[in-house]
Enzyme design. Structure first.
Site, PDB file in Angstrom:
ATOM      1  N   CYS A   1     -16.547  -9.689 -19.793  1.00  0.00           N
ATOM      2  CA  CYS A   1     -15.264  -9.959 -19.143  1.00  0.00           C
ATOM      3  C   CYS A   1     -14.093  -9.788 -20.095  1.00  0.00           C
ATOM      4  O   CYS A   1     -13.151  -9.045 -19.819  1.00  0.00           O
ATOM      5  CB  CYS A   1     -15.278 -11.365 -18.555  1.00  0.00           C
TER       6      CYS A   1
ATOM      7  N   ILE B   1     -15.566  -1.916  -9.214  1.00  0.00           N
ATOM      8  CA  ILE B   1     -15.299  -1.230 -10.479  1.00  0.00           C
ATOM      9  C   ILE B   1     -14.783   0.178 -10.226  1.00  0.00           C
ATOM     10  O   ILE B   1     -13.769   0.613 -10.783  1.00  0.00           O
ATOM     11  CB  ILE B   1     -16.564  -1.199 -11.353  1.00  0.00           C
TER      12      ILE B   1
ATOM     13  N   GLU C   1     -18.873   7.917  -2.536  1.00  0.00           N
ATOM     14  CA  GLU C   1     -19.532   6.654  -2.203  1.00  0.00           C
ATOM     15  C   GLU C   1     -20.625   6.902  -1.174  1.00  0.00           C
ATOM     16  O   GLU C   1     -20.398   7.564  -0.163  1.00  0.00           O
ATOM     17  CB  GLU C   1     -18.505   5.656  -1.664  1.00  0.00           C
TER      18      GLU C   1
ATOM     19  N   HIS D   1       8.539 -21.241   1.885  1.00  0.00           N
ATOM     20  CA  HIS D   1       9.226 -20.040   2.364  1.00  0.00           C
ATOM     21  C   HIS D   1      10.383 -19.731   1.411  1.00  0.00           C
ATOM     22  O   HIS D   1      11.072 -20.635   0.956  1.00  0.00           O
ATOM     23  CB  HIS D   1       9.774 -20.287   3.770  1.00  0.00           C
TER      24      HIS D   1
END
Length: 564
Positions: free
Chosen positions: A145, A286, A305, A541
């Site tokens: 990491c 990733i 993919e 807000h």
């Protein structure tokens, strides 16, 4: 009478502090409430005020030096008063702090293998719970990491986002910026990335030292179920926690031929120039984050993919929106593409029943990661595996009760914060508290523009489990004022709740800053909060965050306030 000033304990886990600066010197006066000195506690500098009026009679700690908490560091009193009179006077008897129980026949109560996010936080927690603790690290403190994962990737993405924003300055009424002259200095970017990593890695080492965790550098291997061999040295532990992480997965079925243009995410983090074209194999987190990064820096990017959508852990409605946005930004997606081989600078794949190929300056392999167990001799001592991952139960125990496995090495959810929480569960079990891991409440984040954050079930998963007993709410970010101000109204907040109870089953956010918001839902789910309770929580807000309340209104009440 003179007063002894001690090193204060300014945090529950603070054992020592570093004197940064004295604001008064010997002979100078100080009034109650004025800052007398500053200290470092872990990574934070804190001012400490005087508790009474007086004159500084003696300073016993130099600037930059460390002292344990409750140690005398100064004396304040009346001018001319002898500081030694109070320092050497009768002390009020105090109960000595209880020493951690010595492990019966072992060097340590807890030995942690691996100092990634899961490992080092687990070691610190064990030490804070009074356990004599050792951590062993052979590659790099901070693990994947900090060194070659989350942190350096996000450092690069931050620069890519700033670069894009500056080029787009005219849209925000900023003039004088010549967009065609804006460029990213890759050498400077790499230097900044390394500086960020170094700061955090040094922080990890400081935290381990400050929590009195024994650090051993080297590669660990099991000699038996209680003994580890580290470069010829034996270390024994009553309990052992494996936190060895994972490595990039290289598919064995993928043929690699000719000149090597193939990189993994590790090498891609060290690019000294932006490639003109990139082919990314893999559309998970990733692969998609690198595709986004390189596209923003100027590369022509193609993503191959195998599945029919990117980001499989994200609700498909949200992932389709992200795919649409990234396509608009110039990334080419080939979904349902089956890669067969990489030869030189060309990737060969099957797509739509046709044999295809794509040529690029760089090929990035991003099809996943595999647990690190090589050299550990886990099989040799009888630890059971689930394929390549170490099998664990809900308490993070392996089949050998005093050996635990957390993080990527158990293959359950390969996220840094998962590893850290698994470590807390393991330590709780060692301490007899019997906590269990809940994998249905782990948030995931994807750092694109806009960002994605999700937790719990997707709509498809929820329908499979609950059938039609669902209420689903959506709020489009085009109706959110803060998103309009930010200049990006792409996005959707989608919430999935149980129709009968309002239980929060899944939340999928696509919008500005949502990675900083998903923690609210994680807390709500941990507290077993309901859709109605989220509606009654007041969201400020103007923020992107207020869209959460709107999405829950759309689910539970049937309509949001600020959307037709």
């Amino acid at each position: 009478m003179a007063e002894i000033i001690i090193m204060p304990k300014l945090g529950f886990n603070m054992d020592e502090g570093q004197l940064v600066k004295w604001h008064r010197r010997v002979g100078e006066t100080v009034k109650k409430g004025e800052v007398l000195f500053e200290i470092n506690t872990d990574k934070t500098t804190m001012p400490v005020e005087a508790t009474a009026d007086g004159t500084v009679l003696q300073l016993m700690l130099e600037e930059g030096a460390f002292a344990e908490v409750f140690t005398p560091i100064a004396v304040i009193g009346a001018p001319g008063e002898d500081p030694n009179a109070v320092l050497n006077g009768p002390a009020t008897p105090q109960a000595a702090p209880a020493a951690p129980a010595e492990p019966a026949g072992y060097d340590y109560d807890v030995v942690v293998i691996g100092a990634g996010p899961g490992g080092y936080e687990t070691a610190i927690k064990a030490a804070q719970c009074g356990k004599k603790t050792c951590i062993i690290e052979g590659a790099g403190f901070g693990g994947t990491c900090l060194n070659v994962g989350c942190i350096p990737t996000k450092a690069l993405i931050q620069t890519a986002d700033v670069y894009h924003k500056v080029k787009d300055a005219a849209r925000f009424a900023v003039t004088g910026v010549e967009a065609d002259k804006i460029a990213v200095d890759m050498a400077a970017l790499q230097a900044r990335k390394k500086a960020v990593v170094k700061t955090l890695v040094n922080g990890v080492k400081g935290l381990l030292r400050g929590n009195k965790v024994t650090v051993v550098e080297g590669m660990a291997s099991f000699a038996d179920t209680h003994t580890l061999s580290v470069d010829g040295r034996s270390i024994t532990g009553a309990n052992i926690i494996i936190a060895t992480g994972s490595s990039v997965f290289m598919p064995p079925f993928l043929a690699l031929e000719g000149e090597n243009h193939l990189l993994t995410s590790t090498e891609a983090l060290d690019l000294d120039q932006v490639p003109a074209s990139v082919t990314v194999i893999g559309g998970g987190v990733i692969g998609v984050e690198f595709a986004y990064l390189l596209n923003r820096l100027g590369s022509k990017v193609t993503v191959l993919e195998l599945m029919d959508h990117i980001l499989p852990m994200v609700d498909i409605e949200v992932s389709r929106l992200a795919e649409k946005r990234m396509t608009k930004d110039g990334i080419l997606f080939r979904l349902g593409a089956k890669v067969s081989r990489v030869k030189d600078d060309t990737v060969y794949y099957e797509f739509g029943g046709q044999n295809c190929q794509v040529k690029s300056d760089m090929v990035l392999m991003a099809v996943g990661r595999v647990p690190n167990t090589q050299g550990l001799n886990a099989e040799g001592i009888g630890i059971e595996f689930d394929r390549k991952a170490i099998r664990t139960d809900a308490h993070m125990r392996t089949n050998i009760p005093h050996i635990y496995a957390i993080g990527d090495v158990n293959g359950k959810v390969m996220l840094a914060h998962t590893a850290s929480h698994e470590g807390m569960v393991a330590v709780a079990d060692i301490c007899g508290q019997g906590e269990e891991m809940r994998y249905d409440r782990i948030p995931s984040c994807v750092y694109l523009e806009p960002e994605i954050a999700c937790i719990g079930l997707t709509e498809a998963q929820a329908r499979e489990k609950y059938g039609d007993g669902l209420k689903i709410g959506r709020f489009n970010m085009a109706a959110n004022g803060k998103s309009l101000i930010a200049g990006d109204t792409d996005g959707l907040f989608k919430v999935i709740v149980a129709a009968d109870t309002g239980e929060i089953l899944g939340v999928h956010l696509y919008g500005q800053h949502v990675t900083d918001m998903i923690g609210e839902i994680s807390a709500a789910m941990a507290a077993e909060g309901t859709a109605e309770e989220l509606i009654h929580a007041i969201h400020p807000h103007p923020t992107v965050n207020e869209a959460l309340g709107e999405a829950f209104m759309a689910a539970w009440n049937g309509r949001a306030i600020n959307s037709l």
